[in-house]
Structures are given as structure tokens and as C-alpha cells.
Write a protein that holds these residues in place. Structure first.
Motif, PDB file in Angstrom:
ATOM      1  N   PRO A 379       0.979  -1.125   0.081  1.00 31.92           N
ATOM      2  CA  PRO A 379       0.015  -0.096  -0.075  1.00 31.92           C
ATOM      3  C   PRO A 379       0.806   1.214  -0.053  1.00 31.92           C
ATOM      4  CG  PRO A 379       0.198  -0.887   2.173  1.00 31.92           C
ATOM      5  CD  PRO A 379       0.750  -1.826   1.306  1.00 31.92           C
ATOM      6  N   VAL A 403      -5.312 -19.181  -0.383  1.00 34.69           N
ATOM      7  CA  VAL A 403      -4.931 -17.702   0.261  1.00 34.69           C
ATOM      8  C   VAL A 403      -3.442 -17.638   0.792  1.00 34.69           C
ATOM      9  CG1 VAL A 403      -5.614 -15.572   1.476  1.00 34.69           C
ATOM     10  CG2 VAL A 403      -7.309 -16.890   0.162  1.00 34.69           C
ATOM     11  N   VAL A 407      -0.402 -15.547  -0.360  1.00 34.79           N
ATOM     12  CA  VAL A 407       0.395 -14.503   0.414  1.00 34.79           C
ATOM     13  C   VAL A 407       1.881 -15.081   0.828  1.00 34.79           C
ATOM     14  CG1 VAL A 407      -1.653 -13.553   1.425  1.00 34.79           C
ATOM     15  CG2 VAL A 407      -0.495 -15.368   2.517  1.00 34.79           C
ATOM     16  N   THR A 411       5.001 -12.787  -0.740  1.00 32.96           N
ATOM     17  CA  THR A 411       6.257 -12.493   0.142  1.00 32.96           C
ATOM     18  C   THR A 411       7.534 -12.757  -0.652  1.00 32.96           C
ATOM     19  OG1 THR A 411       5.071 -12.927   2.176  1.00 32.96           O
ATOM     20  CG2 THR A 411       7.172 -12.597   2.409  1.00 32.96           C
ATOM     21  N   LEU A 414       7.939 -10.350  -3.340  1.00 31.48           N
ATOM     22  CA  LEU A 414       8.513  -9.032  -2.824  1.00 31.48           C
ATOM     23  C   LEU A 414      10.005  -9.081  -2.990  1.00 31.48           C
ATOM     24  CD1 LEU A 414       7.990  -6.505  -1.381  1.00 31.48           C
ATOM     25  CD2 LEU A 414       8.090  -7.447   0.832  1.00 31.48           C
TER      26      LEU A 414
ATOM     27  N   PHE B 137      -4.578  -2.510   8.601  1.00 34.47           N
ATOM     28  CA  PHE B 137      -3.696  -3.375   7.801  1.00 34.47           C
ATOM     29  C   PHE B 137      -2.886  -2.405   6.991  1.00 34.47           C
ATOM     30  CE2 PHE B 137      -2.579  -6.442   4.479  1.00 34.47           C
ATOM     31  CZ  PHE B 137      -1.704  -7.150   5.089  1.00 34.47           C
ATOM     32  N   GLU B 141       1.254  -2.087   6.730  1.00 37.95           N
ATOM     33  CA  GLU B 141       2.154  -2.061   5.765  1.00 37.95           C
ATOM     34  C   GLU B 141       2.943  -0.775   5.317  1.00 37.95           C
ATOM     35  OE1 GLU B 141       0.950  -4.644   2.460  1.00 37.95           O
ATOM     36  OE2 GLU B 141       1.279  -6.495   3.822  1.00 37.95           O
ATOM     37  N   THR B 167      12.721  -6.777   5.901  1.00 39.65           N
ATOM     38  CA  THR B 167      11.456  -6.487   4.954  1.00 39.65           C
ATOM     39  C   THR B 167      10.741  -8.032   4.786  1.00 39.65           C
ATOM     40  OG1 THR B 167      12.836  -4.738   3.977  1.00 39.65           O
ATOM     41  CG2 THR B 167      10.646  -5.506   2.926  1.00 39.65           C
ATOM     42  N   LEU B 168      11.691  -8.958   4.453  1.00 41.33           N
ATOM     43  CA  LEU B 168      10.946 -10.079   4.023  1.00 41.33           C
ATOM     44  C   LEU B 168      10.155 -10.763   5.256  1.00 41.33           C
ATOM     45  CD1 LEU B 168      13.108 -11.672   1.613  1.00 41.33           C
ATOM     46  CD2 LEU B 168      10.806 -10.651   1.205  1.00 41.33           C
ATOM     47  N   MET B 171       7.200  -8.888   6.172  1.00 40.04           N
ATOM     48  CA  MET B 171       6.150  -8.836   5.139  1.00 40.04           C
ATOM     49  C   MET B 171       5.656 -10.375   5.341  1.00 40.04           C
ATOM     50  SD  MET B 171       5.604  -6.238   4.054  1.00 40.04           S
ATOM     51  CE  MET B 171       4.601  -5.866   2.687  1.00 40.04           C
ATOM     52  N   GLY B 172       6.538 -11.355   5.683  1.00 42.38           N
ATOM     53  CA  GLY B 172       5.779 -12.805   5.847  1.00 42.38           C
ATOM     54  C   GLY B 172       4.936 -12.724   7.083  1.00 42.38           C
ATOM     55  N   ALA B 175       1.963 -11.207   5.902  1.00 40.86           N
ATOM     56  CA  ALA B 175       0.976 -12.104   4.892  1.00 40.86           C
ATOM     57  C   ALA B 175       0.146 -13.132   5.838  1.00 40.86           C
ATOM     58  CB  ALA B 175       2.212 -13.122   4.194  1.00 40.86           C
ATOM     59  N   LEU B 176       0.732 -13.691   6.914  1.00 38.19           N
ATOM     60  CA  LEU B 176      -0.267 -14.129   7.900  1.00 38.19           C
ATOM     61  C   LEU B 176      -1.275 -13.453   8.545  1.00 38.19           C
ATOM     62  CD1 LEU B 176       2.553 -16.016  10.140  1.00 38.19           C
ATOM     63  CD2 LEU B 176       0.776 -16.957   8.682  1.00 38.19           C
ATOM     64  N   MET B 178      -2.765 -11.039   6.835  1.00 38.50           N
ATOM     65  CA  MET B 178      -3.851 -10.950   5.734  1.00 38.50           C
ATOM     66  C   MET B 178      -4.661 -12.021   5.795  1.00 38.50           C
ATOM     67  SD  MET B 178      -3.424 -10.356   1.702  1.00 38.50           S
ATOM     68  CE  MET B 178      -2.653  -8.809   1.532  1.00 38.50           C
ATOM     69  N   VAL B 179      -4.089 -13.363   5.927  1.00 40.84           N
ATOM     70  CA  VAL B 179      -5.089 -14.312   5.893  1.00 40.84           C
ATOM     71  C   VAL B 179      -5.922 -14.358   7.150  1.00 40.84           C
ATOM     72  CG1 VAL B 179      -5.211 -16.945   5.787  1.00 40.84           C
ATOM     73  CG2 VAL B 179      -3.176 -15.761   4.879  1.00 40.84           C
ATOM     74  N   LEU B 181      -6.939 -11.588   8.835  1.00 42.24           N
ATOM     75  CA  LEU B 181      -7.854 -10.575   8.596  1.00 42.24           C
ATOM     76  C   LEU B 181      -9.100 -11.115   7.561  1.00 42.24           C
ATOM     77  CD1 LEU B 181      -6.158  -7.184   8.624  1.00 42.24           C
ATOM     78  CD2 LEU B 181      -6.995  -8.039  10.549  1.00 42.24           C
ATOM     79  N   LEU B 182      -8.782 -11.721   6.466  1.00 44.17           N
ATOM     80  CA  LEU B 182      -9.849 -12.343   5.782  1.00 44.17           C
ATOM     81  C   LEU B 182     -10.546 -13.315   6.242  1.00 44.17           C
ATOM     82  CD1 LEU B 182      -7.922 -12.425   2.361  1.00 44.17           C
ATOM     83  CD2 LEU B 182      -9.563 -10.855   2.928  1.00 44.17           C
ATOM     84  N   MET B 218      -2.796 -17.470  13.589  1.00 40.14           N
ATOM     85  CA  MET B 218      -2.256 -16.664  12.230  1.00 40.14           C
ATOM     86  C   MET B 218      -1.977 -15.318  12.609  1.00 40.14           C
ATOM     87  SD  MET B 218      -3.868 -18.062   8.807  1.00 40.14           S
ATOM     88  CE  MET B 218      -3.722 -19.729   8.186  1.00 40.14           C
TER      89      MET B 218
END
Lengths: 474, 499
Positions: A379, A403, A407, A411, A414, B137, B141, B167-168, B171-172, B175-176, B178-179, B181-182, B218
Motif C-alpha cells: 500500500p 490464500v 500470500v 512475500t 517481494l 492493515f 504495511e 523486510t521479508l 512482510m511474511g 502475509a499471515l 492478511m489471511v 484478517l480475511l 495466524m
């Protein structure tokens, strides 16, 4: 058939007229004055794009072979905008002396593929669908071989035509079996008579494999990298954005309207293919040093993500897929725009050449970073929204593991999207690419792409508009 | 515009103003003005918040503001604050203010540096004011990604490696998230009703326990990565050691708190049943974080690594306290976030200032610095004492509250882990006092160090701001913990009811 009915084919007709016009204008231009074909074609095409947005009626003609509604218009308009940006970004390259003799061909070939894609999107039966598909594919091979004096480009053309001939064959075989089992080629009738007998499933598999070639889904992706690398940069960007986007649109439309009866089956297929495509696309992208190949593999991985939208099999699924393609259009064209601007100016296409780019070309560097962040789904740029909503679509069907895999792949992606960023901002270089100023077309193209990348996500209006036109399984 | 949105708007406006700056001088003046305005606004917010509460406004969230963003997905831009987020916002304002002054002399690409730094802070502010999980979220990010450039371009040592690793891993983690939250979103309402990302509406509807068992780990792990949860803490030492001063300050001081805050506000608050069931797994992991981080700090020789491992230990304590899930411990967790945020920012600021003079961070290459750098030396001692929990400074209040809270659990398991975690206090004292002894007292090891000059005015301003805040928390803890407690009560009731 009345005049009103014919006007339903507004997009296709306008494009055909434009094609012919360019052909005639080209006949009248000689020598240096040929270059004026570029602004003329661009202006005319801009007119076509704008007319495309005027309100239009819905309906079907040719006994249901061709139909149009809000969704098809939306998809065609998205493709039009993308093509406009591609044209703008190609201008600097077309102006080169070597392309002087074949300026018109570039426009005509692209416009004819665009007509094919429009027909494909509007098709109401498999015959029209197939005609559109072929019209959209064969000129692409000529485009890939546009700089035919270069071996790589010629090779790309051959590879593209051979692999698409094969995939068309498979697809046609699938269609023939669909006809054999249901006795019809009309979408509505096929959908009504569809049963999940083994032969039907096989017909579907063949059909799907043919489509998978076009979107370059794993394991049908092998042609992609070579073709993308060999073709001129602007053709590559057209292939990876417009051609791929249209194929995704069509695949979704057909799955939603023709095969709703076997939704569980094709969801399973999409699930497996999505996982393979994302993962393998990513793994290959990790090691690429050539920017074109890099973007090619990244676009394979992105195609895998698109399937997560389609798998939603609902109004949400269609909305997110179209929205993602919209964000992808601007984002990827921003990335390709920078790569093509640099390639046109200096002929350099390797990631190492980009070292220290920020020192000399800060604006291009920032734009490329923006585009790469958007592709990675960071974002507040459009890619984040596109990806989040795609994942939401898959999650709405409780495919949480899918999903999760997606994700994780995001990553991984990225990492390689950060590599060019690292090259540009962090790596040192004795003699970086010198500072240069692109021509007005390139800059306009880049600015449109950048604005789209920045704003499409933040302004929810585009998403809401798409949502208002989308439909679920029928 | 509503008052809270200004917290995001001011950094963004500052960034835009910096775009027009010509050189370092203008850049830092604009940054200083922007962040002073932010600090002023924070002061006003704290005052207004307390005034509202004093006037008897008992609503859970104050200064609420809501705009629909994506209608068809029911995504809103919703902001609001309670006592906890006000405290976190105050922490962030202080640290970023001090951070701007600590990087007063950034001469390589200064505009870009300040833009990334302040952009990052806008993400942090946005995160703390958000009530909508999607917006939260998004800001999360935004706060993470400028890190890559900040460390990669302006860092020291193996900066490219550290930047990529950090960063990785983060962001990993996201990623968790994001799942998670969905998952929360699609279980946020009974079938057929409008799904929502709104924190309070989800809490009111409740998430089915089956879904909680899947999505709680998660979300907790995802936020835990940023909170340096063992074994996902490895980005922290490398990242902090390579980062430039202000970035270490902001990252250890504030960003790692995003992890704790998210784990608490999203994971535990929304899914209390699963939290009660699975807490033991994470309690074990956090206890390891606490003890392992402390021992890790003992063996390090690089000042930044020492402080980074110490951060792992202290942030582990935050997560540890959150998982105790009672009023006292949670209060302690929030206090610890504030306290550690201020103190670690002070540490990193001082380390940066010392490194800028001696050009080494190895403690065995330095010594007796108190004689040549009295101001920095004294400040370092204060930071050290706060870190090992001296009464009168912030660390004591926080750790004391946490352990009292943890000890309220009477079963053997909790007793055991609490005692294990308590040992870290002793180890902390060991590594803090060792560093203070070697670094500041004793003979001067390197004769070049005899000619060092003490802190400049901007360094003093940066340091004094942080020390004042640390002392304020230490001396008037009740004032802060009252504010926190008031907002904690409904949350704790909800968590305890799930038992």
C-alpha cells in the motif's frame, strides 16, 4: 437488422474503421512525413477510446452470437485504455529510422488483435469466440517478429505462432467435444444442457488447456519467457498486459456463464493451477537478470493470482478479477514504460545496468519503484487493493489454504521486486545510465500509468463502478 | 477534517513540503517544524482526552470519525482513540520528534531520508488511530516498507542483507495477518448479514470458536513477528544494528510496539476463546524470547546488538504480559510498551551519537567516555537504569506491574514461566552494568577519544526529550495507568468471560 443493432458493435466497428483509415493515410505519406502517422493514429485512437465510454444500449445480434452489456463494455474500455498507453509508450521507438517503413503495420496489427479480443469478450457462442481468439492471436506473432532482422525477435514470432497454433488446436478439440456432447455451440444452450459426464469433463479440460496457453498458466507457460524477451519491449508490454488481461476476462466470462453447472470441478482445477502458476512463476522470476524476462515471469506469477479472483465464482469474484486487471494494466504498463524508455534511449535491458539509476534519472526511478511496489502489493498503491480483494474473493469460498499459499508467494515475489529497487537506489555504479529526457508521448504514457497506479486503489469509485456491473454464476 | 486524521495528515503534508526543500538545512527545518506540530497536537489530544473523561464521557472510543470507503465490501475509514491508543500516539510523537533531531546531520540524500522516515511515522500514527481492520492493515504495511530503503541506503555494515531480511520477515508476518484478517472478515457476521471489518462490530457479533482456533494463531504469529516473538525475532538484531540511528529508534521504539498492540487489540480481543485455549503455546515462546534475548545481550560486543537483543527480551515481555490476560498484566504490557519504546529510543540515539564520534560500536574498543562525553555518559546511565528497572524510572513500573499480574495465575505452569521470565531482570542488570562499566568508566582505551566533543544542541534536545518522558512515566505512573486501565476494563471483561 436495424442500424441500431449494428451500433451495438460500436467498439469493433470503430476499430475497423480506424484500421482502414490508417492504411489509407499511410498510402498518402512518403519518406520523412511518414512519422506524422504517429500523432494522427494516436489522436484518432484517443477518439475511439473516448467514444467507447459514451453510454450504449445492451443487446444481442446475429441470433445471439454477439452480445453486449455493461460488463463487456467495461472490459473493452479497460483494454482500450491499456492499448492507448501502449501506443503512447511505443512512439519513441516507432520514430526510429529502422521502423519508418512499417509504422502503419504496428498500429494495424495491434488494432486487429484488439478487435479480436473485443469479439471474444462479446461472443455468445463458441464459433464467434474462436474467430475472436484467432483474430487476436495471429497478428501477435507478426508483432513479436516486428524487428525481424533480429534473430531473437524472429524466433519469438515463430515460437508464438507455433505454440498458439497448438493451443488453438487443443481448444478447438475441446469445443468440438462440447458440441458433440451438448449438440450446440451457443453458450446459453451449452450451459442448459451441460452434465458432468466424463466426456463433458474431458471437453472442458481441453478447452481450459487451450485458454491456459493464452494466459500462460503453468504448465502451459513455457513459451512466455522467450517470446517476451525476444519481442520488442512495447510488444511485450502489450502481450503481457492487454493480451493476458483479455484472456483472463474471457476465461472468467466463459466459466461463469457456460460452466456454472460444474463449478466445483473447475474450482478444483483453478486451485491446482493457481498454486502451480504462482509458485513456479515466482521461482523462475527470482533468478532473472534481464528486465524483460523478469517482468515476463512476474506476469506469470500475477496470472496465478488472477485465478484467485476467478475462483470466487460469485459477483465478488468477477468484481475483484476485473478490478485486479485494471490495477495490473496501469501498474505493469508503468513498469514496462520505464523499461522501454530506458531501452529505447540506451538499449540497456539488464538489471545490472540499472545500478545507480536514481542518481541520474530520479523520476524514472521513483516511477519504477512505485510500479514494483504495486506489483508486490504494497500500500497505498493500486496493487495492494487489487491483491487484497483477489484474496478476499478466494477467501469468500473458504479457500484459506490457497490464500495462505498466495500470500506466501506474494512475500517471495517481494524479494525479487525489491532487487531492481536495490539496484536503483542502493547499488553503486561508476557509469550509470546517463540522464535523459523522454519525448512527450512517453512521458504522457508514463504519467497516465503513474496516476492510475496511485489513485485507482485509493479512490474507491472505480471498484464500486465495477461492482455495479459485475454478476456471479449464471 | 476531524482531529485524529490530522495525525496522518501532518506527516504527509510535511513530506510534501520536504519535496520542495533545496538542501539539508531546509529539509531538517521543515521536518522539525512538522514533527513539533505533531508533538503539539499530541499534547492537545492527551489534554482533550483527559478532559472528556473528566467530564464523564464513558464511551469506549472518543473522537470517532467514520467515512465509508468501499461500499460494497463495507470497508470504512474509521478512526477513534481510547486510553491505550492515546498513550501509543504520545509515545510515537515523542520518539519521532527525538528521531528527527537525532538525524540532524544526515548528509547523504537528506531529503529522501526524511521523507521515508516521516512517511513511516504516518503509517504508525494511522495504525494506532484505525478502528477498521482493513485501514489498520494498510497503515501497518505503509509503516513497514520504507524500512527497506531506510536501512538499505543509509544503514551501516551488512545493510543490504539486513534490510532484505527484515523486510521479508516482516512482510511474511503481514502475509499471515492478511489471511487472518480475511478469515475474521468472512466470519464477522452471522450468515446472510453484512460482513464487516469494524473492530467493535466484530467484537459485538463474535467470531465462531471453530474459526477462531484457525485464525487466532495466524494473527498472533503475524503480529508476533513484528513483536520479535521467538523464533521469528532474527530480523531484529541484524536490522537494528544496520539501521541508521533514527530508524533504529523508531523501529525498536515504536514499530515493534505495533506487533504487541496488534496482537492484543486484534488477535486476543476479537478471538478470546481461542486465545484462552492456545495461550500456553505462545507463553512458552515468549518466555524463551524474554530469557534468550537477555542472555543474547550478555554475550554481544557491539552496542547496537546488545540493545537489539535487549529489545527482543523486553518486547518478549510485552507479549508475555498480553498472554497473561488479566487486568494487571495487560496494564503492565501497555506500560512496558511505552517504557521500552522511550528507553530503547534513548539507547539507540545515544549509541548513534557515540558511534558518530568514536566510529566504533565495539565496547572493547572504548572506555572511560564519561570523562570526555559527560552529557552523553550521564544520559546513557539513565537509560541503563531505566532499562534494568530502577524505581523512579519507567522500567520499574512496567515490569513490576507485569510480574504482579503474571503471579496472579496460581497454577504451576504460569508460576514456572513467570519465575523464568523474572530471571531476565537479573540478566538485564548484568549486561547493562557491564556496558556502563566498560564504556563509561575505567581508563580511556583509545587516545583519540580524548579529543571528542560532547553533545551538540540538537543531540541534547533529542536526548532530554526522551529522558523527560521516561522520568514522567516513572514518577507519575498512576496518571498513565489510570488512563490505560479505564480502557482496558471492558476488554479484560470480554477476555475473562471467554474462559
Amino acid at each position: 437488422m436495424t442500424f441500431q443493432d449494428i451500433l451495438l458493435m460500436r467498439h469493433e466497428l470503430l476499430l475497423s474503421v480506424l484500421m482502414l483509415l490508417i492504411l489509407i493515410i499511410d498510402l498518402m505519406l512518403k519518406g520523412e512525413s511518414r512519422k506524422s502517422l504517429i500523432p494522427v493514429s494516436l489522436t484518432l485512437f484517443l477518439g475511439v477510446v473516448i467514444i467507447g465510454f459514451l453510454p450504449a444500449s445492451e443487446g444481442s445480434i446475429f441470433g445471439g452470437m454477439y452480445k453486449t452489456n455493461g460488463t463487456t463494455l467495461l472490459m473493452k474500455n479497460i483494454l482500450n485504455i491499456a492499448t492507448l498507453i501502449v501506443f503512447l509508450q511505443s512512439a519513441a521507438w516507432l520514430k526510429k529510422e529502422e521502423n519508418n517503413q512499417k509504422l502503419a503495420e504496428f498500429f494495424i496489427l495491434i488494432l486487429s488483435t484488439l478487435i479480436g479480443m473485443n469479439l471474444m469478450i462479446s461472443s455468445g457462442d463458441f464459433l464467434m469466440f474462436y474467430i475472436g481468439l484467432e483474430t487476436a492471436t495471429i497478428p501477435l506473432a507478426a508483432l513479436a517478429a516486428y524487428t525481424h532482422h533480429q534473430t531473437k525477435s524472429a524466433e519469438a514470432g515463430i515460437k508464438l505462432i507455433l505454440s498458439s497454433a497448438l493451443s488453438s488446436g487443443i481448444l478447438l478439440y475441446g469445443i468440438s467435444m462440447i458440441y458433440g456432447t451438448t449438440g450446440s455451440v451457443y453458450f446459453t444452450e451449452v450451459a442448459a444442457k451441460w452434465s458432468n459426464e466424463p466426456l463433458n469433463i474431458m471437453a472442458f479440460i481441453f478447452f481450459f488447456s487451450g485458454m491456459a496457453f493464452k494466459i500462460s498458466l503453468v504448465p502451459f507457460h513455457l513459451w512466455t519467457a522467450d517470446v517476451y524477451e525476444g519481442a520488442p519491449v512495447n510488444v511485450t508490454s502489450y502481450l503481457s498486459v492487454v493480451s493476458k488481461g483479455s484472456a483472463a476476462f474471457v476465461l472468467m466470462t466463459v466459466l461463469y456463464t457456460v460452466f456454472p453447472a460444474m463449478v466445483e470441478h473447475w474450482q478444483t482445477v483453478l486451485y491446482v493451477i493457481a498454486v502451480l502458476t504462482m509458485t513456479i512463476g515466482n521461482l523462475f522470476a527470482l533468478r532473472q537478470k534481464n528486465m524483460k524476462r523478469f517482468l515476463a515471469f512476474s506476469s506469470i506469477a500475477q496470472a496465478g493470482f488472477i485465478l484467485l479472483g476467478i475462483i470466487g465464482a460469485s459477483q465478488l469474484g468477477m468484481t475483484t478479477t476485473i478490478f485486479f486487471v485494471l490495477t495490473y494494466v496501469f501498474t505493469n504498463l508503468a513498469a514496462f514504460g520505464v523499461v522501454s524508455a530506458i531501452s529505447n534511449e540506451t538499449g540497456k535491458e539488464n538489471m545490472d545496468d540499472y545500478n545507480g539509476l536514481y542518481q541520474t534519472n530520479p523520476k524514472l526511478s521513483l516511477l519504477l519503484m512505485l510500479a514494483l511496489f504495486s506489483l508486490a502489493g504494497i500500500p497505498p498503491v493500486a496493487g495492494f487493493f487489487g491483491k487484497f480483494f483477489l484474496f478476499a474473493s478466494a477467501a469468500s469460498q473458504s479457500f484459506y489454504w490457497l490464500v495462505f499459499i498466495a500470500v506466501v508467494n506474494a512475500t517471495i515475489s517481494l524479494y525479487y521486486y525489491l532487487l531492481p529497487v536495490k539496484a536503483i537506489f542502493i547499488n553503486k555504479n561508476e557509469n550509470p545510465i546517463p540522464s535523459f529526457k523522454s519525448d512527450v508521448y512517453t512521458r504522457t504514457g508514463l504519467i497516465i500509468a503513474a496516476l492510475g497506479t496511485l489513485l485507482i486503489g485509493l479512490l474507491s469509485i472505480s471498484y464500486e463502478y465495477i461492482a455495479s456491473l459485475s454478476y456471479g454464476l449464471q | 477534517m476531524d482531529i485524529l486524521s490530522w495525525f496522518v495528515a501532518i506527516p504527509v503534508l510535511t513530506v510534501m513540503a520536504i519535496l520542495f526543500a533545496k538542501d539539508l538545512k531546509q529539509t531538517r527545518i521543515i521536518s522539525a517544524i512538522g514533527m513539533s506540530a505533531q508533538l503539539g497536537l499530541t499534547t492537545w489530544l492527551v489534554y482533550a482526552y483527559l478532559a472528556e473523561r473528566a467530564a464523564g464521557n464513558a464511551a469506549a472510543w472518543l473522537f470517532k470519525y467514520d467515512v465509508t470507503w468501499f461500499t460494497s465490501l463495507n470497508i470504512h475509514y474509521t478512526v477513534g482513540v481510547d486510553g491505550i491508543s492515546v498513550a501509543m500516539i504520545a509515545l510515537t510523537s515523542v520518539v519521532i520528534f527525538a528521531g528527527v533531531f537525532a538525524s540532524w546531520r544526515t548528509d547523504y540524500l537528506p531529503r529522501e531520508f526524511f521523507i521515508s522516515l516521516i512517511l513511516l511515522s504516518s503509517g504508525v500514527f494511522g495504525f494506532f488511530i484505525s478502528l477498521d481492520l482493513f485501514t489498520m492493515f494498510l497503515f501497518y504495511e505503509i509503516a513497514v516498507i520504507p524500512m527497506y530503503l531506510l536501512i538499505g541506503i543509509w544503514g551501516t555494515g551488512p545493510k543490504e542483507y539486513s534490510a532484505m531480511k527484515l523486510t521479508l520477515m516482516l512482510m511474511g508476518g503481514s502475509a499471515l495477518i492478511m489471511v487472518g484478517l480475511l478469515g475474521v472478515y468472512f466470519n464477522s457476521a452471522p450468515a446472510g448479514q453484512q460482513l464487516t471489518f469494524n473492530l467493535n462490530e466484530i467484537a459485538a457479533n463474535g467470531i465462531p470458536v471453530v474459526a477462531q482456533q484457525f485464525f487466532f494463531p495466524m494473527l498472533f504469529l503475524g503480529f508476533g513477528v513484528l513483536g520479535a516473538l521467538f523464533p521469528f525475532h532474527t530480523w531484529s538484531p541484524d536490522g537494528h544494528a544496520s539501521a541508521p540511528t533514527a530508524v533504529s529508534m523508531l523501529h525498536a521504539g515504536v514499530l515493534m510496539k505495533l506487533g504487541g498492540y496488534g496482537a492484543f487489540r486484534v488477535a486476543i480481543y476479537l478471538m478470546p476463546e481461542a486465545a484462552q485455549d492456545q495461550a500456553w503455546i505462545f507463553i512458552i515462546l515468549t518466555s524463551v524470547s524474554v530469557v534468550y534475548g537477555a542472555f543474547g545481550a550478555v554475550v554481544q560486543k557491539d552496542l547496537k546488538y546488545i540493545n537489539a537483543y535487549s529489545s527482543v527480551s523486553h518486547c518478549g515481555l510485552v507479549l508475555f504480559a498480553i498472554l497473561m490476560m488479566n487486568q494487571t498484566a495487560l496494564n503492565g504490557a501497555i506500560l512496558q510498551m511505552i517504557s521500552h519504546g522511550l528507553m530503547t529510543a534513548l539507547f539507540f540515539a545515544l549509541i548513534g551519537m557515540i558511534y558518530g564520534r568514536t566510529h566504533t560500536r565495539m565496547i572493547n574498543e572504548m572506555g572511560g567516555l564519561m570523562k570526555v562525553l559527560p552529557f552523553l555518559g550521564v544520559a546513557y546511565v539513565i537509560a541503563g537504569l531505566a532499562s534494568l528497572g530502577l524505581p523512579g524510572l519507567s522500567g520499574f513500573v512496567a515490569e513490576m506491574t507485569i510480574f504482579v499480574g503474571a503471579y496472579q495465575h496460581t497454577d504451576l505452569f504460569h508460576r514456572f514461566v513467570t519465575i523464568m521470565a523474572t530471571t531476565s531482570i537479573v540478566v538485564t542488570a548484568v549486561y547493562i552494568l557491564r556496558v556502563v562499566g566498560v564504556l563509561l568508566f575505567g581508563p580511556i582505551r583509545d587516545e583519540h577519544h580524548l579529543h571528542l566533543t560532547d553533545a551538540t544542541w540538537w543531540e541534547r534536545l533529542s536526548t532530554v526529550t526522551l529522558i523527560t518522558a521516561i522520568a514522567a512515566v516513572g514518577i507519575f505512573p498512576l496518571w498513565l495507568s489510570d488512563m490505560i486501565n479505564f480502557s482496558l476494563r471492558p476488554i479484560v471483561e470480554r477476555i475473562v468471560a471467554a474462559l
